[in-house]
Design a protein around this motif. Structure first.
Motif, PDB file in Angstrom:
ATOM      1  N   ARG A  36       0.838  -1.197   0.000  1.00  0.00           N
ATOM      2  CA  ARG A  36       0.000   0.000   0.000  1.00  0.00           C
ATOM      3  C   ARG A  36       0.876   1.252   0.000  1.00  0.00           C
ATOM      4  O   ARG A  36       1.852   1.331   0.729  1.00  0.00           O
ATOM      5  N   VAL A  37       0.485   2.230  -0.814  1.00  0.00           N
ATOM      6  CA  VAL A  37       1.183   3.505  -0.864  1.00  0.00           C
ATOM      7  C   VAL A  37       0.766   4.315   0.357  1.00  0.00           C
ATOM      8  O   VAL A  37      -0.426   4.500   0.617  1.00  0.00           O
ATOM      9  N   VAL A  38       1.753   4.780   1.128  1.00  0.00           N
ATOM     10  CA  VAL A  38       1.502   5.655   2.274  1.00  0.00           C
ATOM     11  C   VAL A  38       1.538   7.081   1.740  1.00  0.00           C
ATOM     12  O   VAL A  38       2.575   7.565   1.287  1.00  0.00           O
ATOM     13  N   LEU A  39       0.397   7.746   1.760  1.00  0.00           N
ATOM     14  CA  LEU A  39       0.278   9.054   1.104  1.00  0.00           C
ATOM     15  C   LEU A  39       1.201  10.104   1.709  1.00  0.00           C
ATOM     16  O   LEU A  39       1.787  10.901   0.981  1.00  0.00           O
ATOM     17  N   THR A  46       0.509  19.845   0.208  1.00  0.00           N
ATOM     18  CA  THR A  46      -0.571  20.519  -0.510  1.00  0.00           C
ATOM     19  C   THR A  46      -1.497  19.498  -1.167  1.00  0.00           C
ATOM     20  O   THR A  46      -2.704  19.543  -0.993  1.00  0.00           O
ATOM     21  N   CYS A  47      -0.924  18.569  -1.901  1.00  0.00           N
ATOM     22  CA  CYS A  47      -1.738  17.546  -2.559  1.00  0.00           C
ATOM     23  C   CYS A  47      -2.344  16.585  -1.541  1.00  0.00           C
ATOM     24  O   CYS A  47      -3.437  16.071  -1.749  1.00  0.00           O
ATOM     25  N   VAL A  93      -6.001  14.541 -11.117  1.00  0.00           N
ATOM     26  CA  VAL A  93      -6.373  15.960 -11.118  1.00  0.00           C
ATOM     27  C   VAL A  93      -5.390  16.756 -10.282  1.00  0.00           C
ATOM     28  O   VAL A  93      -4.894  17.818 -10.705  1.00  0.00           O
ATOM     29  N   LEU A  94      -5.083  16.287  -9.078  1.00  0.00           N
ATOM     30  CA  LEU A  94      -4.124  17.000  -8.228  1.00  0.00           C
ATOM     31  C   LEU A  94      -2.750  17.070  -8.887  1.00  0.00           C
ATOM     32  O   LEU A  94      -2.093  18.115  -8.846  1.00  0.00           O
ATOM     33  N   ALA A  95      -2.324  15.983  -9.508  1.00  0.00           N
ATOM     34  CA  ALA A  95      -1.025  15.985 -10.193  1.00  0.00           C
ATOM     35  C   ALA A  95      -1.020  16.987 -11.346  1.00  0.00           C
ATOM     36  O   ALA A  95      -0.046  17.722 -11.546  1.00  0.00           O
ATOM     37  N   HIS A  96      -2.109  17.028 -12.099  1.00  0.00           N
ATOM     38  CA  HIS A  96      -2.198  17.965 -13.223  1.00  0.00           C
ATOM     39  C   HIS A  96      -2.136  19.408 -12.723  1.00  0.00           C
ATOM     40  O   HIS A  96      -1.367  20.224 -13.248  1.00  0.00           O
ATOM     41  N   PHE A  97      -2.931  19.724 -11.716  1.00  0.00           N
ATOM     42  CA  PHE A  97      -2.921  21.087 -11.171  1.00  0.00           C
ATOM     43  C   PHE A  97      -1.573  21.424 -10.553  1.00  0.00           C
ATOM     44  O   PHE A  97      -1.081  22.535 -10.684  1.00  0.00           O
ATOM     45  N   ARG A  98      -0.946  20.455  -9.897  1.00  0.00           N
ATOM     46  CA  ARG A  98       0.388  20.673  -9.335  1.00  0.00           C
ATOM     47  C   ARG A  98       1.388  20.981 -10.446  1.00  0.00           C
ATOM     48  O   ARG A  98       2.144  21.949 -10.371  1.00  0.00           O
ATOM     49  N   ASP A  99       1.379  20.181 -11.492  1.00  0.00           N
ATOM     50  CA  ASP A  99       2.334  20.341 -12.584  1.00  0.00           C
ATOM     51  C   ASP A  99       2.132  21.644 -13.345  1.00  0.00           C
ATOM     52  O   ASP A  99       3.086  22.218 -13.869  1.00  0.00           O
ATOM     53  N   PRO A 106      -1.036  26.709  -0.555  1.00  0.00           N
ATOM     54  CA  PRO A 106      -0.715  25.423   0.037  1.00  0.00           C
ATOM     55  C   PRO A 106      -1.678  25.002   1.142  1.00  0.00           C
ATOM     56  O   PRO A 106      -1.702  23.853   1.532  1.00  0.00           O
ATOM     57  N   ASP A 107      -2.495  25.921   1.629  1.00  0.00           N
ATOM     58  CA  ASP A 107      -3.428  25.580   2.698  1.00  0.00           C
ATOM     59  C   ASP A 107      -4.781  25.119   2.184  1.00  0.00           C
ATOM     60  O   ASP A 107      -5.586  24.613   2.948  1.00  0.00           O
ATOM     61  N   ASP A 108      -5.080  25.311   0.886  1.00  0.00           N
ATOM     62  CA  ASP A 108      -6.407  24.943   0.391  1.00  0.00           C
ATOM     63  C   ASP A 108      -6.392  24.571  -1.090  1.00  0.00           C
ATOM     64  O   ASP A 108      -6.659  25.401  -1.948  1.00  0.00           O
ATOM     65  N   PRO A 109      -6.058  23.302  -1.413  1.00  0.00           N
ATOM     66  CA  PRO A 109      -6.047  22.908  -2.822  1.00  0.00           C
ATOM     67  C   PRO A 109      -7.433  22.956  -3.454  1.00  0.00           C
ATOM     68  O   PRO A 109      -7.561  23.104  -4.652  1.00  0.00           O
TER      69      PRO A 109
END
Length: 127
Positions: A36-39, A46-47, A93-99, A106-109
């Protein structure tokens, strides 16, 4: 042609005009599942806010994590209802917006989602 027998543990109940066949779930060998990936160890804070109260991804999500969060590859995810496809979509979606540098606060994605949605739908801009 002879039909193969049903799986072990299968039961049949004959009712008036129909038959109920219950097939037991297949045993899942946990040792053969991906780790399991540990987030908190796999993404920035942020993500990580997009996954509040979710410490790890499930086996299906962990299998596709690298492609969904670390590449821009197209994905086709086929899994049963409740398997976690929505969280995989959130990863992309988060990766796209991050990139793209869209997640600026950073407090509210989630604020980025609202801003991008309204501005870009009105202008027709592609993100």
């Amino acid at each position: 042609t002879r039909k193969p027998p049903p799986p072990a543990g299968t039961t049949r109940e004959y009712e008036d005009g129909y038959e109920v066949v219950t097939v037991p779930a297949k045993f899942r060998d946990e040792s053969k599942l991906p780790p399991r990936v540990v987030l908190s160890e796999s993404m920035d804070k942020t993500c990580l806010k997009g996954f509040q109260n979710i410490p790890t991804l499930n086996p299906m999500q962990s299998t596709v994590f690298e492609a969904a969060f670390k590449t821009q590859e197209n994905l086709l995810i086929c899994a049963p209802t409740g398997a976690g496809k929505t969280n995989v979509a959130m990863l992309t979606v988060l990766a796209h917006f991050r990139d793209k540098g869209v997640i600026a606060n950073p407090d509210d994605p989630y604020a980025a989602f609202a801003n991008v949605g309204s501005e870009n739908f009105e202008s027709g801009k592609k993100v």
